[in-house]
Scaffold this motif. Structure first.
Motif, short mmCIF file in Angstrom:
data_model
loop_
_atom_site.label_atom_id
_atom_site.label_comp_id
_atom_site.label_asym_id
_atom_site.label_seq_id
_atom_site.Cartn_x
_atom_site.Cartn_y
_atom_site.Cartn_z
N HIS A 52 1.03 -1.23 0.02
CA HIS A 52 0.16 0.01 0.08
C HIS A 52 0.79 1.22 0.04
CE1 HIS A 52 -4.06 -2.08 0.98
NE2 HIS A 52 -3.06 -3.08 1.24
N VAL A 53 0.82 1.90 -0.90
CA VAL A 53 1.76 3.01 -1.29
C VAL A 53 1.11 4.54 -1.14
CG1 VAL A 53 3.49 4.01 -2.78
CG2 VAL A 53 3.42 1.82 -2.47
N ASN A 54 1.46 5.41 -0.59
CA ASN A 54 0.79 6.88 -0.78
C ASN A 54 1.31 7.58 -1.83
OD1 ASN A 54 -0.84 6.67 1.44
ND2 ASN A 54 0.86 6.95 3.09
N GLY A 55 0.49 7.70 -2.76
CA GLY A 55 1.05 8.74 -4.04
C GLY A 55 0.39 10.14 -3.81
N ARG A 56 1.42 11.19 -3.68
CA ARG A 56 1.20 12.49 -3.31
C ARG A 56 1.03 13.07 -4.81
NH1 ARG A 56 5.22 11.29 0.32
NH2 ARG A 56 4.47 11.20 2.60
N PHE A 57 -0.15 13.27 -5.13
CA PHE A 57 -0.66 14.10 -6.41
C PHE A 57 -1.08 15.31 -6.22
CE2 PHE A 57 -1.41 9.43 -6.96
CZ PHE A 57 -0.65 8.96 -7.98
N ASP A 58 -1.18 16.15 -6.96
CA ASP A 58 -1.58 17.66 -7.06
C ASP A 58 -2.84 17.99 -6.33
OD1 ASP A 58 1.07 17.96 -7.99
OD2 ASP A 58 0.42 18.64 -9.91
N SER A 59 -3.71 17.16 -6.97
CA SER A 59 -4.94 17.15 -6.47
C SER A 59 -5.34 16.62 -5.06
CB SER A 59 -6.17 16.59 -7.51
OG SER A 59 -5.88 15.20 -7.72
N PRO A 97 -3.89 13.29 -2.28
CA PRO A 97 -3.10 11.85 -2.03
C PRO A 97 -4.07 10.85 -2.34
CG PRO A 97 -3.57 12.74 0.09
CD PRO A 97 -3.95 13.80 -0.91
N VAL A 98 -3.49 9.67 -2.88
CA VAL A 98 -4.41 8.52 -3.24
C VAL A 98 -3.42 7.21 -2.87
CG1 VAL A 98 -5.41 7.14 -5.26
CG2 VAL A 98 -5.70 9.46 -5.32
N GLU A 99 -4.14 6.51 -2.13
CA GLU A 99 -3.37 5.12 -1.56
C GLU A 99 -3.44 4.29 -2.77
OE1 GLU A 99 -3.94 1.74 1.59
OE2 GLU A 99 -4.70 3.52 1.87
N THR A 107 5.64 -1.51 -6.86
CA THR A 107 6.14 -0.66 -5.80
C THR A 107 7.65 0.03 -6.10
OG1 THR A 107 4.62 -1.63 -4.19
CG2 THR A 107 6.53 -0.25 -3.32
N ALA A 108 8.36 -1.16 -6.62
CA ALA A 108 9.95 -1.01 -6.88
C ALA A 108 9.88 0.16 -7.91
CB ALA A 108 10.45 -2.07 -7.18
N VAL A 109 9.09 -0.13 -8.91
CA VAL A 109 9.12 1.03 -9.98
C VAL A 109 8.90 2.24 -9.70
CG1 VAL A 109 8.07 1.45 -12.25
CG2 VAL A 109 8.93 -0.82 -11.80
N ARG A 128 -8.65 5.18 -2.53
CA ARG A 128 -7.57 4.04 -2.74
C ARG A 128 -8.21 3.50 -3.91
NH1 ARG A 128 -8.38 -0.65 1.80
NH2 ARG A 128 -7.06 0.95 3.09
N ILE A 129 -7.08 2.99 -4.69
CA ILE A 129 -7.16 2.28 -5.72
C ILE A 129 -6.31 1.23 -6.22
CG2 ILE A 129 -8.23 4.12 -7.10
CD1 ILE A 129 -5.43 4.44 -8.47
#
Length: 735
Positions: A555-562, A564-566, A574-576, A644-645
């Protein structure tokens, strides 16, 4: 001094009694015998027999006794019968026989002393037999043929629905039986033979007429009624020994001779009765054909053909669905289960659990249950059906109760008995079980999974389920290990990982084989792995952990401009993604080098992250494929309405690998079976070795004969077997 009774003197006394008896029998006015008259006759006969020679008149009285019956038959009985026909003749015939028996009974009493002593010493026919023989030779022989014709005519009338005098028939038929003198010779030769011939002709004509005129159910009602009436006929007036012969004729003419026409009748034959759920008519069909030797075989064949046709129709529907949108195994196997339940009721209720119909049901289901649907085998589809039930607890849109799911799974295990490739099912099921245990949130290692394994184990044995049971045990132990690891981290705060980290430890021999690689993981992930390894080595120093990164989930937290999305992604994904924490832009080749993965694996990962539904990475140039010249950067503008997606990887068709693994296991199984057989037999001809091998392995799969031959050759090259020098088709085991 005792007075000698001369022959004529004594016979004149006896004649008085004879005349009196014949007048009584003829219905003329005559007083009944009194005790005094009876004693006078008996005493006269007695005295004439005990006189010393030449005045012992035993033989003379014996001869004159016979002549009384001969004269009575010629002078009274035959004239009375002459000129009478049909029923009137039968009545007179029965009366004269009854009178003859009365006459025998009375006269044998008068001459009783002759019977007791003289006849016994000289081995002559008894007085009773003399009276019967006279009637047989003089009256029965003369009348039996015409009486037989009249009897058959009356029976024919009764078969056509007319009322007849059954009591008269019984009396006449008794004449045939009793004139056999303790044997059935006269009855069988003079009456029964012709009755059976007449019955054969009668029912042959009826069968030819009725099969055209009536539907199958109506015809069977007629046949059943005929059988019932023939049995009643025997009970009322025919001899009991005739019943099986008469019943056999009715069965042969009304049922066996027209079986094919009857069972295949359009709109009303066996198939139509099955189609229209005519259980009463099917039960009647079973009752009619069951007593006939091999009589049920055509019925069972029709039953098998009907089920096979219905099953093939279900397979055809599934193939059409597969061609248009994919195989719907839930719909297919639910329909097959319903079909099986339906016809199992027929086997139990209509056919009274007869083994022939269990066999027909089994063979029918084996035919269509082993057909492929598209590219998928029945073993694979059944495993997918069970997987769907255990993951979702539903069939399509219909949610099932726990009991309903358990019942459906029990039926699925029952269907497995009809599938040849049980080992292939086991491998597909084990693969899907692994995914359920590792990736589903439901507590699938609980009771439902155990119930299925218990059913499989009960039917197919411990070897069939041992690996799968080991998988469930691993999951239970992993839960304990997870709790212990959590406690360990709390105690050793310096060794905290910095994120939630759980590990599932699997036993290599139980689980399917998975692809491994020496991926260069990010330092954060390496820290977690080293921490767990140190913990695990404390209690398990002699075990080696081999990490299967392809099964990991992060489960990775993606910090996007609009916002955050898990992101729920695999370890490789995840490694990529974590590479872009340190670089704004990376080429395809750079990603391959930094991760130490094959280009094929990297291509699959980048497809899921940049070309699929969720474009977490931006690719240049923009396209739906990945090439070695592409470059990638983090898509900070990505947005989604969900917080979460889950980003799935492109599916991989594992069918080919599973089939290859099963084929490999089959080669080992064939080798083991061949060696086991030869070890016990020492010497066997080729054909017998192959047949015994097929029989030994057929519980799990149907071995290919060509493969068996190849394995025999391989065992010869490996010095397990050798050919007999005198007969190349015979093999010897080399100890």
């Amino acid at each position: 001094m005792v007075e000698i009774i001369e022959l004529e003197q004594g016979w004149s006394v006896m004649q008085v009694g004879v005349r009196k008896l014949t007048r009584i029998l003829e219905g003329e006015p005559e007083s009944p015998f009194e005790a005094e008259a009876y004693m006078r006759l008996y005493t006269t006969s007695y005295n004439m027999c005990i006189q010393k020679p030449p005045n012992d008149y035993s033989q003379d009285l014996y001869d004159r006794y016979r002549k009384v019956f001969e004269d009575y038959s010629k002078q009274t009985v035959l004239p009375a019968l002459k000129g009478k026909h049909d029923e009137y003749m039968l009545k007179e015939f029965a009366l004269r026989w009854a009178n003859n028996k009365v006459m025998v009974r009375w006269l044998s009493r008068f001459f009783c002393y002759i019977d007791r002593y003289y006849v016994a010493r000289r081995s002559l026919s008894s007085l009773t037999d003399v009276g019967l023989i006279c009637f047989r030779d003089l009256v029965y022989t003369e009348l039996q043929s015409s009486a037989k014709d009249s009897v058959l005519a009356l029976i024919h009338k009764e078969r056509e629905g007319e009322q007849i005098d059954r009591a008269l028939l019984k009396n006449v038929i008794d004449i045939y039986v009793q004139n056999g003198m303790q044997t059935m010779e006269k009855y069988e030769a003079d009456l029964e033979k012709f009755l059976l011939q007449d019955s054969t002709s009668y029912y042959s004509r009826k069968a030819s007429s009725w099969i055209q005129e009536y539907s199958c159910p109506e015809y069977m009602v007629k046949a059943e009624e005929c059988l019932k009436k023939e049995k009643e006929r025997v009970a009322y007036y025919l001899h009991a020994s005739t019943e099986p012969k008469l019943v056999a004729i009715v069965q042969a003419e009304l049922l066996v001779a027209v079986a094919k026409q009857l069972l295949e009748k359009e709109h009303s034959g066996c198939s139509a009765l099955l189609r229209d759920d005519k259980m009463d008519d099917l039960s009647r069909m079973y009752r009619l054909y069951e007593p006939i030797p091999k009589g049920l075989e055509p019925v069972a064949d029709a039953f098998k053909n009907h089920i096979t046709a219905e099953g093939n129709a279900l397979i055809k529907q599934a193939e059409d669905a597969a061609a248009s949108g994919g195989v719907q195994e839930q719909v297919l196997f639910r329909s097959i289960i319903e079909l099986h339940d339906k016809y199992m009721v027929y086997v139990k209720e209509c056919f009274l659990r007869h083994s022939l119909f269990f066999k027909a049901l089994k063979e029918a289901f084996e035919i269509f249950c082993n057909k492929k649907v598209g590219a998928s085998s029945s073993a694979e589809l059944l495993a997918a059906f069970c997987d769907n039930l255990l993951r979702k607890g539903s069939l399509g849109a219909e949610k099932l109760s726990e009991d309903a799911v358990d019942k459906m799974l029990e039926n699925a295990v029952q269907l497995l008995a009809y599938i040849c490739d049980k080992d292939l099912f086991a491998e597909f099921y084990r693969k899907k079980l692994a995914r359920r245990l590792l990736f589903d949130r439901k507590d699938n290692e609980g009771q439902p999974e155990k119930n299925v394994l218990a059913k499989l184990k009960e039917v197919y044995g411990l070897q069939f389920t041992s690996k799968m049971e080991g998988m469930l045990t691993d999951m239970t132990l992993s839960k304990e290990l997870k709790d212990n690891f959590g406690t360990h981290l709390i105690k050793h705060t310096l060794r905290q990982v910095g994120y939630d980290f759980t590990v599932t430890v699997l036993t290599t021999g139980f689980w399917p084989s998975y692809k491994t690689s020496d991926i260069n993981l990010p330092s954060e992930m390496v820290n977690g792995i080293e921490t767990f390894k140190a913990f695990y080595d404390e209690d398990h120093k002699h075990r080696r952990l081999m990490w299967i990164y392809s099964l990991g989930t992060c489960h990775v937290n993606g910090r996007f401009d609009s916002k955050p999305v898990e992101l729920v992604v695999s370890t490789y994904q995840t490694a990529v993604l974590l590479l872009f924490n340190n670089s704004d832009r990376l080429t395809f080749q750079e990603i391959v080098e930094q991760l130490n993965l094959s280009p094929e694996d990297v291509t699959r990962l980048l497809l899921s992250l940049s070309c699929a539904k969720y474009k977490i990475l931006k690719k240049e140039p923009v396209s739906k494929t990945i090439s070695k010249d592409d470059s990638f950067e983090f898509n900070s503008k990505f947005t989604d309405k969900m917080r979460r997606i889950k980003i799935p990887l492109p599916p991989v068709d594992e069918r080919k690998k599973i089939v290859e693994d099963v084929d490999k296991d089959r080669r080992y199984a064939i080798d083991a079976a061949l060696v086991r057989i030869m070890k016990s037999r020492k010497v066997l001809p080729h054909q017998q070795l192959v047949s015994e091998c097929v029989e030994l392995l057929s519980k799990m799969f149907k071995p290919d004969i060509k493969m068996i031959k190849k394995r025999i050759e391989d065992l010869i090259t490996r010095d397990y077997l050798m050919r007999d020098s005198d007969n190349p088709n015979t093999f010897k085991y080399i100890a």
